[in-house]
Motif scaffolding. Structure first.
Motif, short mmCIF file in Angstrom:
data_model
loop_
_atom_site.label_atom_id
_atom_site.label_comp_id
_atom_site.label_asym_id
_atom_site.label_seq_id
_atom_site.Cartn_x
_atom_site.Cartn_y
_atom_site.Cartn_z
N UNK A 216 0.80 -1.21 0.00
CA UNK A 216 0.00 0.00 0.00
C UNK A 216 0.83 1.27 0.00
N UNK A 217 2.01 1.20 0.61
CA UNK A 217 2.87 2.38 0.63
C UNK A 217 3.30 2.75 -0.79
N UNK A 218 3.61 1.72 -1.60
CA UNK A 218 3.99 1.98 -3.00
C UNK A 218 2.79 2.51 -3.78
N UNK A 219 1.61 1.94 -3.55
CA UNK A 219 0.40 2.41 -4.23
C UNK A 219 0.12 3.87 -3.89
N UNK A 220 0.28 4.21 -2.63
CA UNK A 220 0.01 5.58 -2.19
C UNK A 220 1.01 6.56 -2.82
N UNK A 221 2.28 6.15 -2.89
CA UNK A 221 3.29 6.99 -3.53
C UNK A 221 2.97 7.20 -5.00
N UNK A 222 2.50 6.13 -5.68
CA UNK A 222 2.15 6.25 -7.09
C UNK A 222 0.97 7.18 -7.31
N UNK A 223 -0.08 7.04 -6.48
CA UNK A 223 -1.22 7.94 -6.59
C UNK A 223 -0.79 9.40 -6.41
N UNK A 224 0.05 9.63 -5.40
CA UNK A 224 0.52 10.99 -5.14
C UNK A 224 1.32 11.53 -6.33
N UNK A 225 2.15 10.66 -6.92
CA UNK A 225 3.03 11.11 -8.01
C UNK A 225 2.22 11.66 -9.17
N UNK A 226 1.18 10.94 -9.60
CA UNK A 226 0.42 11.40 -10.76
C UNK A 226 -0.62 12.45 -10.38
N UNK A 227 -1.16 12.38 -9.18
CA UNK A 227 -2.11 13.39 -8.73
C UNK A 227 -1.43 14.75 -8.65
N UNK A 228 -0.28 14.78 -7.99
CA UNK A 228 0.45 16.04 -7.83
C UNK A 228 1.01 16.55 -9.15
N UNK A 229 1.24 15.63 -10.11
CA UNK A 229 1.78 16.05 -11.41
C UNK A 229 0.72 16.65 -12.32
N UNK A 230 -0.53 16.65 -11.88
CA UNK A 230 -1.56 17.32 -12.67
C UNK A 230 -2.78 16.50 -13.02
N UNK A 231 -2.79 15.20 -12.71
CA UNK A 231 -3.95 14.39 -13.09
C UNK A 231 -5.17 14.68 -12.24
N UNK A 232 -5.02 15.44 -11.16
CA UNK A 232 -6.20 15.82 -10.38
C UNK A 232 -7.18 16.61 -11.24
N UNK A 233 -6.66 17.29 -12.26
CA UNK A 233 -7.50 18.14 -13.12
C UNK A 233 -7.66 17.57 -14.53
N UNK A 234 -7.26 16.33 -14.74
CA UNK A 234 -7.28 15.76 -16.09
C UNK A 234 -8.69 15.47 -16.57
N UNK A 235 -8.97 15.84 -17.83
CA UNK A 235 -10.25 15.50 -18.45
C UNK A 235 -10.20 14.11 -19.08
N UNK A 236 -8.98 13.61 -19.34
CA UNK A 236 -8.82 12.33 -20.05
C UNK A 236 -8.92 11.13 -19.11
N UNK A 237 -8.47 11.28 -17.86
CA UNK A 237 -8.44 10.14 -16.95
C UNK A 237 -8.66 10.61 -15.53
N UNK A 238 -9.44 9.83 -14.78
CA UNK A 238 -9.64 10.10 -13.36
C UNK A 238 -8.82 9.10 -12.56
N UNK A 239 -8.14 9.59 -11.54
CA UNK A 239 -7.37 8.73 -10.64
C UNK A 239 -7.79 9.05 -9.21
#
Length: 484
Positions: A216-239
């Motif tokens: 889970x620690x790796x999963x959480x780091x991965x979610x943070x990596x793409x969320x913080x990189x801009x996918x929080x606002x992506x129209x193409x994909x929701x994470x």
């Protein structure tokens, strides 16, 4: 391994086709009726009628390690004076010519803890097993309790989640939505707040995923990596929004992703539909998934974990090592084909690494109208884009052609399914290529890994009804690569 009587064009094809049908002695050991008949012959209590064997629940067989033996835990349904019981047994399959271990001249009574039995006609040794202990996580009692989980969630959100420093959770309603005991459990929580929550943007639904290890620690780091990189606002994909990580419970706390159904269920429901609208919806979902994956890969998120083609090949290498003991000559021939594949891979440069889902299969893609979402970031890493693309394509073929729930009527249905999945996979790849570059040769090389793994698993975890279809896919794929 069996050899086809069909004319073989070259030794490489012959080596691969040897995987297409497992030998009778391996298939018969998975025939529950024959196992029951053998037990009725060799177990005194069954032969005499003192006990009645109602059935045998066969949970596959698994070849693992270098001993050349298949093993698994099965269950026998046995009726006696005290009623019917489910008796766990440990089963070991010995290949023909193997020396059976020494058993007592007078077998212990079936009820004894040290009971064991040799079935020579099937090559099976059975021993009394132990009842499995619950693998549920200790944390589940706390996490499924409304008040205890409310306190834990409120505390973790205040400490870790952006914008939640003043949150006050008034009520918490847990619902377990998925459970693999000992591996992972997913719980959905409905949260209630007071009037102070107005305008705060606090989520009224969150997801907690509990793990049996530190995944889970790796999963959480991965979610943070793409969320913080801009996918929080992506129209193409929701994470999922990464909200908190619970160290003691080894659990991630995350926001939900919109879902009507996952892409695997959509594929199974619509693949053979004759309705043009349904076929169009399926093609569009695959294309949109390619577009979404391109956005994911181009997000710029980074983590430390790395995966290469050689890492991906590790599972196949392990299976080849296990199979070398019972089948030395056929495996030596297959390894020559594998060496050609390795040579081709070494001559084909990989694309630059990108943020990679790592377990990108149709079941991890959620579809809500025209919106695509990704979940389950457990295997998140940096890798070349072909890794995610190839795993998705091979998994779609698995889901739609030889999933355990599919009962093919004939070869014509198999051909129809394969042709439609090929077209869907092409839509998926076209959607990706319209938004990001990728080497198709690298995609094909990664697909070769996954088809090889599936073909070998038909032997290490025998699946007598699937191996012909699986090996046909591998042979076709290696032929297109020029390896056979």
């Amino acid at each position: 391994m069996a050899t086809s009587t069909e004319p073989i064009a070259n030794p490489a094809e012959q080596a691969i086709r040897q995987l297409a049908s497992i030998p009778p002695w391996l298939a018969v050991a998975l025939d529950a009726d024959q196992v029951v008949r053998a037990l009725n012959r060799h177990v005194a209590e069954f032969a005499s009628g003192a006990l009645t064997l109602r059935g045998c629940a066969i949970d596959m067989l698994h070849l693992k390690g270098a001993d050349g033996e298949w093993g698994r835990n099965w269950k026998l349904s046995v009726a006696g004076p005290d009623g019917e019981q489910s008796i766990p047994v440990r089963v070991t399959l010995l290949p023909p010519g193997s020396a059976a271990e020494e058993l007592p001249a007078t077998p212990p009574p079936f009820e004894a803890d040290d009971w064991q039995c040799w079935l020579p006609e099937l090559g099976l040794v059975l021993k009394r097993g132990r009842a499995k202990k619950s693998k549920d996580f200790a944390a589940l009692k706390l996490l499924m309790d409304p008040e205890q989980s409310r306190e834990l969630i409120e505390r973790s959100l205040r400490a870790q989640a952006a914008g939640y420093a003043q949150v006050a959770v008034h009520s918490c309603t847990p619902q377990m939505v998925h459970n693999k005991p000992g591996k992972s459990t997913v719980i959905r929580y409905r949260l209630g707040y007071g009037p102070e929550a107005a305008g705060q943007g606090w989520r009224d639904t969150i997801i907690v995923k509990v793990y049996g290890d530190d995944t889970g620690r790796n999963a959480f780091a991965g979610m943070h990596a793409v969320w913080d990189a801009g996918l929080r606002d992506s129209a193409a994909v929701r994470v999922p929004e990464p909200l908190a990580y619970l160290d003691e419970q080894q659990a991630t706390v995350q926001g939900p992703v919109p879902e009507e159904r996952d892409l695997e269920k959509m594929l199974l429901a619509l693949l053979l539909s004759d309705d043009p609208a349904e076929q169009g919806a399926l093609r569009q979902a695959f294309y949109a998934t390619g577009v979404a994956l391109a956005a994911f890969h181009r997000s710029g998120g980074t983590v430390q974990a790395r995966t290469t083609w050689q890492d991906g090949f590790a599972e196949a290498a392990e299976q080849l090592e296990s199979l070398r003991v019972p089948f030395p000559e056929p495996i030596a021939a297959i390894e020559q084909v594998v060496e050609r594949l390795r040579t081709l891979e070494a001559a084909t440069p990989a694309d630059a690494p990108v943020p990679t889902h790592g377990a990108f299969r149709p079941e991890q893609i959620l579809v809500a109208g025209t919106q695509i979402g990704f979940i389950d970031f457990d295997a998140f890493c940096m890798a070349e884009p072909a890794f995610d693309l190839a795993l998705f394509r091979a998994s779609a073929m698995d889901n739609g052609l030889y999933d355990e729930h599919i009962k093919l009527r004939d070869q014509a249905e198999a051909d129809a399914r394969r042709a439609r999945i090929d077209a869907l996979n092409e839509s998926f790849l076209a959607g990706y290529e319209a938004n990001a570059p990728v080497s198709r040769q690298r995609v094909a090389l990664w697909e070769a890994i996954f088809y090889l793994n599936d073909s070998l698993q038909c032997w290490t975890k025998p699946r007598p009804n699937d191996q012909r279809l699986v090996v046909q896919l591998l042979e076709r794929h290696l032929h297109n690569l020029g390896v056979v």
